[in-house]
Design a protein around this motif. Structure first.
Motif, short mmCIF file in Angstrom:
data_model
loop_
_atom_site.label_atom_id
_atom_site.label_comp_id
_atom_site.label_asym_id
_atom_site.label_seq_id
_atom_site.Cartn_x
_atom_site.Cartn_y
_atom_site.Cartn_z
N PRO A 32 -38.78 -33.15 -1.79
CA PRO A 32 -37.69 -33.12 -0.79
C PRO A 32 -36.42 -33.79 -1.30
O PRO A 32 -35.31 -33.35 -0.97
CB PRO A 32 -38.29 -33.88 0.41
N PHE A 33 -36.56 -34.85 -2.09
CA PHE A 33 -35.38 -35.52 -2.66
C PHE A 33 -34.65 -34.58 -3.60
O PHE A 33 -33.42 -34.50 -3.60
CB PHE A 33 -35.82 -36.79 -3.38
N PHE A 34 -35.41 -33.82 -4.40
CA PHE A 34 -34.81 -32.85 -5.31
C PHE A 34 -34.03 -31.78 -4.54
O PHE A 34 -32.90 -31.44 -4.89
CB PHE A 34 -35.89 -32.20 -6.17
N LEU A 35 -34.62 -31.27 -3.46
CA LEU A 35 -33.95 -30.24 -2.66
C LEU A 35 -32.66 -30.79 -2.07
O LEU A 35 -31.63 -30.10 -2.06
CB LEU A 35 -34.88 -29.76 -1.55
N TRP A 36 -32.69 -32.02 -1.58
CA TRP A 36 -31.48 -32.64 -1.02
C TRP A 36 -30.39 -32.75 -2.09
O TRP A 36 -29.22 -32.45 -1.83
CB TRP A 36 -31.82 -34.01 -0.46
N LEU A 37 -30.76 -33.14 -3.31
CA LEU A 37 -29.78 -33.27 -4.39
C LEU A 37 -29.14 -31.92 -4.72
O LEU A 37 -27.93 -31.84 -4.97
CB LEU A 37 -30.46 -33.84 -5.65
N VAL A 38 -29.94 -30.86 -4.70
CA VAL A 38 -29.39 -29.52 -4.97
C VAL A 38 -28.42 -29.11 -3.86
O VAL A 38 -27.32 -28.60 -4.12
CB VAL A 38 -30.53 -28.48 -5.09
N ALA A 46 -30.19 -33.89 -9.86
CA ALA A 46 -31.25 -32.92 -9.58
C ALA A 46 -31.92 -32.46 -10.87
O ALA A 46 -33.16 -32.36 -10.95
CB ALA A 46 -30.69 -31.72 -8.83
N LEU A 47 -31.11 -32.22 -11.90
CA LEU A 47 -31.67 -31.80 -13.19
C LEU A 47 -32.52 -32.91 -13.80
O LEU A 47 -33.56 -32.64 -14.40
CB LEU A 47 -30.55 -31.38 -14.15
N GLY A 48 -32.05 -34.15 -13.67
CA GLY A 48 -32.82 -35.27 -14.20
C GLY A 48 -34.18 -35.38 -13.53
O GLY A 48 -35.19 -35.62 -14.19
N LEU A 49 -34.20 -35.19 -12.20
CA LEU A 49 -35.47 -35.24 -11.47
C LEU A 49 -36.37 -34.08 -11.88
O LEU A 49 -37.59 -34.23 -12.01
CB LEU A 49 -35.20 -35.20 -9.97
N TYR A 85 -41.92 -27.24 -6.21
CA TYR A 85 -40.65 -27.36 -6.93
C TYR A 85 -39.98 -25.99 -7.07
O TYR A 85 -38.76 -25.86 -6.92
CB TYR A 85 -40.87 -27.99 -8.31
N ILE A 86 -40.78 -24.96 -7.36
CA ILE A 86 -40.22 -23.62 -7.45
C ILE A 86 -39.63 -23.20 -6.10
O ILE A 86 -38.51 -22.67 -6.03
CB ILE A 86 -41.29 -22.62 -7.93
N PHE A 87 -40.38 -23.44 -5.02
CA PHE A 87 -39.90 -23.05 -3.70
C PHE A 87 -38.65 -23.83 -3.31
O PHE A 87 -37.68 -23.24 -2.78
CB PHE A 87 -41.01 -23.27 -2.66
N ALA A 88 -38.65 -25.15 -3.56
CA ALA A 88 -37.49 -25.97 -3.22
C ALA A 88 -36.27 -25.51 -4.00
O ALA A 88 -35.15 -25.44 -3.46
CB ALA A 88 -37.79 -27.44 -3.51
#
Length: 223
Positions: A32-38, A46-49, A85-88
């Protein structure tokens, strides 16, 4: 003594708090944190995560084998984290108009297409789900390479243009391999159904055996 020795590997497979499982759990927490960053266009974070997620995905498999910590939970967490991760990434890139809606639909439809496989396999009396096929792993890896490149391709400059071209190449190959793997999983399921009806094809196992897998490695949930 032989009975105790046989129980030990089974007990090991039931463990929860292992190093590989903790890495997989950390990947899941980051989704969820990755999706928020995107969505807020913090692309470098986001790329770092995403890089961390990719490295931990590789590392947890290595550690599971090296430390003899392969577990049933790990076999579920590993592909689940990849899928999420793919879905997010798909959702985030679609919302930002980096990828078209048809790609999101194509990949979600593939997931829906293999949903009936697990209950069919269980109903036939085989343990677990179909093992991951190499084609499925290859498709997953192509998509995991594609999305960060497409995210980079949303930026101006020669590097962004190159990233977009390479990212779309990975995305097209990944989608094709993803669907190819789905066809292979259904072919394997058909073999099991025929075997369950008493007319197994050549080389098909009987009930109680592991499902056929061809070239496989990794977790036991189809990807």
């Amino acid at each position: 003594m032989s009975t105790e020795a046989g129980r030990a590997p089974e007990a090991a497979r039931d463990r929860i708090f292992t190093v590989p499982n903790l890495l997989s759990m950390a990947r899941l927490v980051g989704v969820p944190f990755f999706l928020w960053l995107v969505l807020v266009e913090q692309d470098w974070w986001a790329l770092g995560l995403l890089v961390f997620a990719g490295l931990s995905d590789w590392l947890d498999g290595k550690l599971a084998r090296a430390l003899n910590q392969t577990s049933k939970l790990g076999m579920l967490l590993d592909p689940a984290a990849d899928r999420l991760y793919i879905f997010a990434t798909l959702v985030g890139l679609t919302v930002r108009d980096i990828i078209p809606l048809w790609l999101l639909i194509a990949l979600v439809a593939r997931e829906v297409a293999i949903v009936p496989i697990a209950p069919i396999v269980r109903r036939l009396g085989y343990g677990g789900a179909l093992p991951v096929h190499f084609i499925g792993k290859a498709g997953t890896m192509c998509l995991l390479y594609a999305f960060p490149l497409l995210l980079l391709g949303d930026h101006d400059g020669a590097a962004g243009t190159a990233a977009k071209v390479i990212g779309w190449s990975f995305a097209i190959w990944g989608t094709a391999l993803y669907w190819w793997a789905a066809v292979l999983y259904w072919a394997q399921t058909r073999q099991l159904v025929l075997a369950g009806r008493g007319a197994p094809p050549d080389g098909a196992p009987g009930p109680g055996a592991r499902p056929p897998a061809g070239e496989q490695k990794g977790a036991e949930t189809p990807r």
